[in-house]
Design an enzyme around this catalytic site. Structure first.
Site, PDB file in Angstrom:
ATOM      1  N   ASP A 273      14.465  -1.206   1.632  1.00 61.24           N
ATOM      2  CA  ASP A 273      15.223  -1.535   2.843  1.00 61.24           C
ATOM      3  C   ASP A 273      16.282  -2.569   2.440  1.00 61.24           C
ATOM      4  OD1 ASP A 273      16.095  -2.065   5.391  1.00 61.24           O
ATOM      5  OD2 ASP A 273      14.223  -2.893   6.124  1.00 61.24           O
TER       6      ASP A 273
ATOM      7  N   VAL B   7      10.853   4.731   9.516  1.00 66.35           N
ATOM      8  CA  VAL B   7      10.159   5.983   9.233  1.00 66.35           C
ATOM      9  C   VAL B   7       8.696   5.738   8.867  1.00 66.35           C
ATOM     10  CG1 VAL B   7      12.197   7.321   8.565  1.00 66.35           C
ATOM     11  CG2 VAL B   7      11.025   5.939   6.845  1.00 66.35           C
TER      12      VAL B   7
ATOM     13  N   LYS C 217      17.192   2.939   1.996  1.00 64.79           N
ATOM     14  CA  LYS C 217      18.115   2.736   3.124  1.00 64.79           C
ATOM     15  C   LYS C 217      19.315   1.985   2.571  1.00 64.79           C
ATOM     16  CE  LYS C 217      14.460   2.217   6.585  1.00 64.79           C
ATOM     17  NZ  LYS C 217      13.834   1.288   7.541  1.00 64.79           N
TER      18      LYS C 217
ATOM     19  N   LYS D  81       0.818  -1.200   0.000  1.00 62.99           N
ATOM     20  CA  LYS D  81       0.000   0.000   0.000  1.00 62.99           C
ATOM     21  C   LYS D  81       0.859   1.260   0.000  1.00 62.99           C
ATOM     22  CE  LYS D  81      -3.232  -2.233   3.147  1.00 62.99           C
ATOM     23  NZ  LYS D  81      -3.635  -2.250   4.572  1.00 62.99           N
TER      24      LYS D  81
ATOM     25  N   ASP E 276       7.713   3.044  -2.290  1.00 62.54           N
ATOM     26  CA  ASP E 276       7.878   4.030  -1.221  1.00 62.54           C
ATOM     27  C   ASP E 276       9.286   3.989  -0.644  1.00 62.54           C
ATOM     28  OD1 ASP E 276       7.520   1.494  -0.159  1.00 62.54           O
ATOM     29  OD2 ASP E 276       5.968   2.073   1.271  1.00 62.54           O
TER      30      ASP E 276
HETATM   31  P1  IMP Z   1      12.645  -4.662   1.523  1.00 60.09           P
HETATM   32  O1  IMP Z   1      12.199  -5.865   0.756  1.00 60.09           O
HETATM   33  O2  IMP Z   1      13.464  -5.055   2.727  1.00 60.09           O
HETATM   34  O3  IMP Z   1      13.346  -3.658   0.664  1.00 60.09           O
HETATM   35  O4  IMP Z   1      11.350  -4.024   2.164  1.00 60.09           O
HETATM   36  C1  IMP Z   1      10.663  -2.966   1.615  1.00 60.09           C
HETATM   37  C2  IMP Z   1       9.351  -2.814   2.326  1.00 60.09           C
HETATM   38  O5  IMP Z   1       9.516  -2.852   3.760  1.00 60.09           O
HETATM   39  C3  IMP Z   1       8.742  -1.452   2.026  1.00 60.09           C
HETATM   40  O6  IMP Z   1       7.930  -1.471   0.883  1.00 60.09           O
HETATM   41  C4  IMP Z   1       7.960  -1.177   3.299  1.00 60.09           C
HETATM   42  O7  IMP Z   1       6.694  -1.752   3.223  1.00 60.09           O
HETATM   43  C5  IMP Z   1       8.740  -1.871   4.400  1.00 60.09           C
HETATM   44  N1  IMP Z   1       9.627  -0.938   5.117  1.00 60.09           N
HETATM   45  C6  IMP Z   1      10.966  -0.972   5.156  1.00 60.09           C
HETATM   46  N2  IMP Z   1      11.470   0.025   5.918  1.00 60.09           N
HETATM   47  C7  IMP Z   1      10.401   0.724   6.368  1.00 60.09           C
HETATM   48  C8  IMP Z   1      10.261   1.889   7.204  1.00 60.09           C
HETATM   49  O8  IMP Z   1      11.226   2.509   7.684  1.00 60.09           O
HETATM   50  N3  IMP Z   1       8.985   2.314   7.437  1.00 60.09           N
HETATM   51  C9  IMP Z   1       7.895   1.687   6.929  1.00 60.09           C
HETATM   52  N4  IMP Z   1       7.980   0.599   6.152  1.00 60.09           N
HETATM   53  C10 IMP Z   1       9.219   0.110   5.866  1.00 60.09           C
END
Ligand code: IMP
Length: 179
Positions: free
Chosen positions: A107, A157, A135, A47, A104
């Site tokens: 990470d 965040v 990040k 979302k 958005d």
């Molecule tokens: P990744 O697969 O680890 O890159 O995760 C990405 C997803 O984790 C994003 O689309 C968010 O839904 C969630 N996410 C990662 N860091 C944050 C944060 O600091 N705040 C809110 N959601 C986050």
């Protein structure tokens, strides 16, 4: 209403607006040059990307279509495992289309890495990433991020579409929270 968890504002509404404008100018310039026969397809990852998508779309000066995907990770609530379940797939056939993924925040990058592989296999004319926040220090994969808003440290965040347990998505700024 008190917001006891909200810590520091990291990006204000004004800073967000300026960055969205900057990204939109770059994207407009790039896709004007290589305008395909069909409009550019913006794919929002639900979302969290819905507010960023709505903002940037209104600044883009190229013809657009929209679609959405919703995914969930099999990992714990705050860390992704890289194994992704597609909760909602695209309605659009992206074969031969120019596709821009709107995310958005990145990470580990594992969610987008999975999605890129999945979507690339469908034969789009091009497939690029536009992420508002990254990040970089926690990235586990090297994603080809063509458009990036801000690089942020490893803090959790909220706001501007981002949530903590579904709260705070509507904050017009981006803030860190106390956990
Ligand atoms: P990744 O697969 O680890 O890159 O995760 C990405 C997803 O984790 C994003 O689309 C968010 O839904 C969630 N996410 C990662 N860091 C944050 C944060 O600091 N705040 C809110 N959601 C986050």
């Amino acid at each position: 209403m008190e917001r006891p968890e909200i810590d520091n504002v990291i990006y204000t509404e004004e800073q967000i607006r300026a960055k969205v404008g900057e990204l939109a100018r770059q994207i407009t310039e790039d896709y004007e040059k290589d305008a395909g026969e069909r409009p550019l397809l913006l794919v929002g990852i639900l979302k969290g990307a819905f507010i960023f998508l709505a903002d940037i779309a209104r600044q883009l000066e190229v013809p657009l279509e929209f679609d959405f995907m919703a995914v969930s990770s099999y990992g714990s609530a705050t860390k992704t495992s890289g194994v992704v379940r597609i909760l909602k797939d695209l309605d659009t056939d992206i074969t031969g289309r120019h596709v821009l993924l709107i995310e958005d925040i990145i990470d580990t990058g594992l969610t987008l890495n999975y999605l890129m592989g999945n979507l690339r296999a469908r034969g789009p004319a091009s497939l690029e990433i536009c992420a508002f926040l990254n990040k970089r220090v926690t990235n586990k994969v090297d994603l080809p991020i063509k458009y990036e808003g801000f690089s942020i440290p490893d803090v959790f965040v909220v706001g501007y579409g981002l949530d903590a347990a579904e709260n705070y998505r509507n904050l017009p700024y981006i803030a860190s929270i106390k956990r």
